[in-house]
Scaffold this motif. Structure first.
Motif, mmCIF file in Angstrom:
data_model
loop_
_atom_site.group_PDB
_atom_site.id
_atom_site.type_symbol
_atom_site.label_atom_id
_atom_site.label_comp_id
_atom_site.label_asym_id
_atom_site.label_seq_id
_atom_site.Cartn_x
_atom_site.Cartn_y
_atom_site.Cartn_z
ATOM 1 N N GLU A 195 0.833 -1.209 0.000
ATOM 2 C CA GLU A 195 0.000 0.000 0.000
ATOM 3 C C GLU A 195 0.867 1.258 0.000
ATOM 4 O O GLU A 195 0.524 2.251 -0.637
ATOM 5 C CB GLU A 195 -0.959 -0.001 1.195
ATOM 6 N N ALA A 196 2.004 1.218 0.692
ATOM 7 C CA ALA A 196 2.920 2.361 0.694
ATOM 8 C C ALA A 196 3.502 2.578 -0.705
ATOM 9 O O ALA A 196 3.618 3.725 -1.170
ATOM 10 C CB ALA A 196 4.037 2.144 1.711
ATOM 11 N N LYS A 197 3.868 1.482 -1.396
ATOM 12 C CA LYS A 197 4.396 1.596 -2.754
ATOM 13 C C LYS A 197 3.343 2.135 -3.714
ATOM 14 O O LYS A 197 3.633 2.970 -4.566
ATOM 15 C CB LYS A 197 4.910 0.237 -3.249
ATOM 16 N N ILE A 198 2.100 1.669 -3.553
ATOM 17 C CA ILE A 198 1.005 2.155 -4.401
ATOM 18 C C ILE A 198 0.809 3.651 -4.172
ATOM 19 O O ILE A 198 0.696 4.430 -5.122
ATOM 20 C CB ILE A 198 -0.298 1.367 -4.120
ATOM 21 N N SER A 199 0.791 4.060 -2.917
ATOM 22 C CA SER A 199 0.604 5.468 -2.578
ATOM 23 C C SER A 199 1.724 6.337 -3.152
ATOM 24 O O SER A 199 1.475 7.413 -3.708
ATOM 25 C CB SER A 199 0.539 5.616 -1.064
ATOM 26 N N GLN A 200 2.960 5.864 -3.039
ATOM 27 C CA GLN A 200 4.112 6.607 -3.563
ATOM 28 C C GLN A 200 4.022 6.739 -5.078
ATOM 29 O O GLN A 200 4.246 7.806 -5.633
ATOM 30 C CB GLN A 200 5.406 5.897 -3.137
ATOM 31 N N LEU A 201 3.651 5.666 -5.751
ATOM 32 C CA LEU A 201 3.538 5.676 -7.212
ATOM 33 C C LEU A 201 2.391 6.581 -7.655
ATOM 34 O O LEU A 201 2.509 7.306 -8.649
ATOM 35 C CB LEU A 201 3.335 4.250 -7.723
ATOM 36 N N GLU A 202 1.293 6.575 -6.921
ATOM 37 C CA GLU A 202 0.177 7.484 -7.218
ATOM 38 C C GLU A 202 0.625 8.939 -7.101
ATOM 39 O O GLU A 202 0.239 9.782 -7.913
ATOM 40 C CB GLU A 202 -1.006 7.218 -6.282
ATOM 41 N N GLY A 203 1.453 9.222 -6.101
ATOM 42 C CA GLY A 203 1.987 10.580 -5.934
ATOM 43 C C GLY A 203 2.865 10.997 -7.092
ATOM 44 O O GLY A 203 2.778 12.131 -7.580
ATOM 45 N N VAL A 204 3.709 10.086 -7.553
ATOM 46 C CA VAL A 204 4.579 10.372 -8.697
ATOM 47 C C VAL A 204 3.734 10.646 -9.937
ATOM 48 O O VAL A 204 3.962 11.619 -10.665
ATOM 49 C CB VAL A 204 5.563 9.204 -8.952
ATOM 50 N N LEU A 205 2.733 9.790 -10.170
ATOM 51 C CA LEU A 205 1.890 9.959 -11.352
ATOM 52 C C LEU A 205 1.067 11.247 -11.278
ATOM 53 O O LEU A 205 0.815 11.885 -12.307
ATOM 54 C CB LEU A 205 0.979 8.746 -11.539
ATOM 55 N N ALA A 206 0.667 11.646 -10.079
ATOM 56 C CA ALA A 206 -0.122 12.869 -9.917
ATOM 57 C C ALA A 206 0.687 14.110 -10.282
ATOM 58 O O ALA A 206 0.130 15.107 -10.735
ATOM 59 C CB ALA A 206 -0.643 12.980 -8.493
ATOM 60 N N THR A 207 2.003 14.051 -10.091
ATOM 61 C CA THR A 207 2.851 15.209 -10.368
ATOM 62 C C THR A 207 3.643 15.065 -11.666
ATOM 63 O O THR A 207 4.457 15.917 -11.982
ATOM 64 C CB THR A 207 3.829 15.455 -9.206
ATOM 65 N N ALA A 208 3.402 13.982 -12.398
ATOM 66 C CA ALA A 208 4.165 13.726 -13.626
ATOM 67 C C ALA A 208 3.731 14.664 -14.746
ATOM 68 O O ALA A 208 2.548 14.921 -14.941
ATOM 69 C CB ALA A 208 3.989 12.273 -14.062
#
Length: 156
Positions: A59-72
């Motif tokens: 879940e932490a990895k998913i959250s981190q990846l979602e953050g990256v995609l949100a700012t990409a």
């Protein structure tokens, strides 16, 4: 969070990775917890604890990846200015101490791969080269001291 500049290919790879985590890994983690729960007392069930911990990390990895995609932000290579070193440009430099020539592409942290000749824009060398023009010397502070690189060529 700061903006992450990526190529279209990297954005697609990150989206596929996130989809895999949500669609395959998350249900598998839930099944592992359910199986461990069926084995009895949760206070002394190491398998249950391990499954819960694995789920938390996922879940932490998913959250981190979602953050990256949100700012990409996708950069179009056809619009890149090659008069100065910038993200997604390739630059040929000469280490003035060793006279060794190197070619790197300046990329985001997600795309950095030294073996492929891609260095992060946030790395010491990447930071030192940003904004430099052909013929300029970049002084880069590294753990071993200061290394000087001369910009020989900038291209896409």
């Amino acid at each position: 969070m700061s903006v992450q500049y990526v190529t279209k290919e990297t954005l697609e790879r990150l989206q596929a990775e996130l989809q895999h985590m949500r669609g395959v890994e998350r249900p598998a983690a839930s099944r592992a917890i359910a199986e461990a729960r069926e084995k009895g007392d949760l206070k002394e069930n190491a398998e249950y604890d391990a499954a819960k911990e694995a789920q938390g990390m996922l879940e932490a990895k998913i959250s981190q990846l979602e953050g990256v995609l949100a700012t990409a932000r996708v950069l179009d290579e056809s619009t890149i200015d090659t008069s100065r070193v910038a993200i997604l440009t390739k630059v040929t430099i000469t280490n003035l101490a060793t006279k060794k020539k190197l070619t790197y592409q300046i990329v985001s942290e997600q795309e950095a791969d030294l073996k492929a000749g891609k260095i992060s824009v946030t790395s010491p060398i990447g930071k030192g080269l940003l904004g430099k023009e052909v013929g300029e010397v970049a002084e880069v502070k590294v753990p071993a001291g200061i290394v000087k690189f001369k910009v020989e060529e900038i291209f896409v």
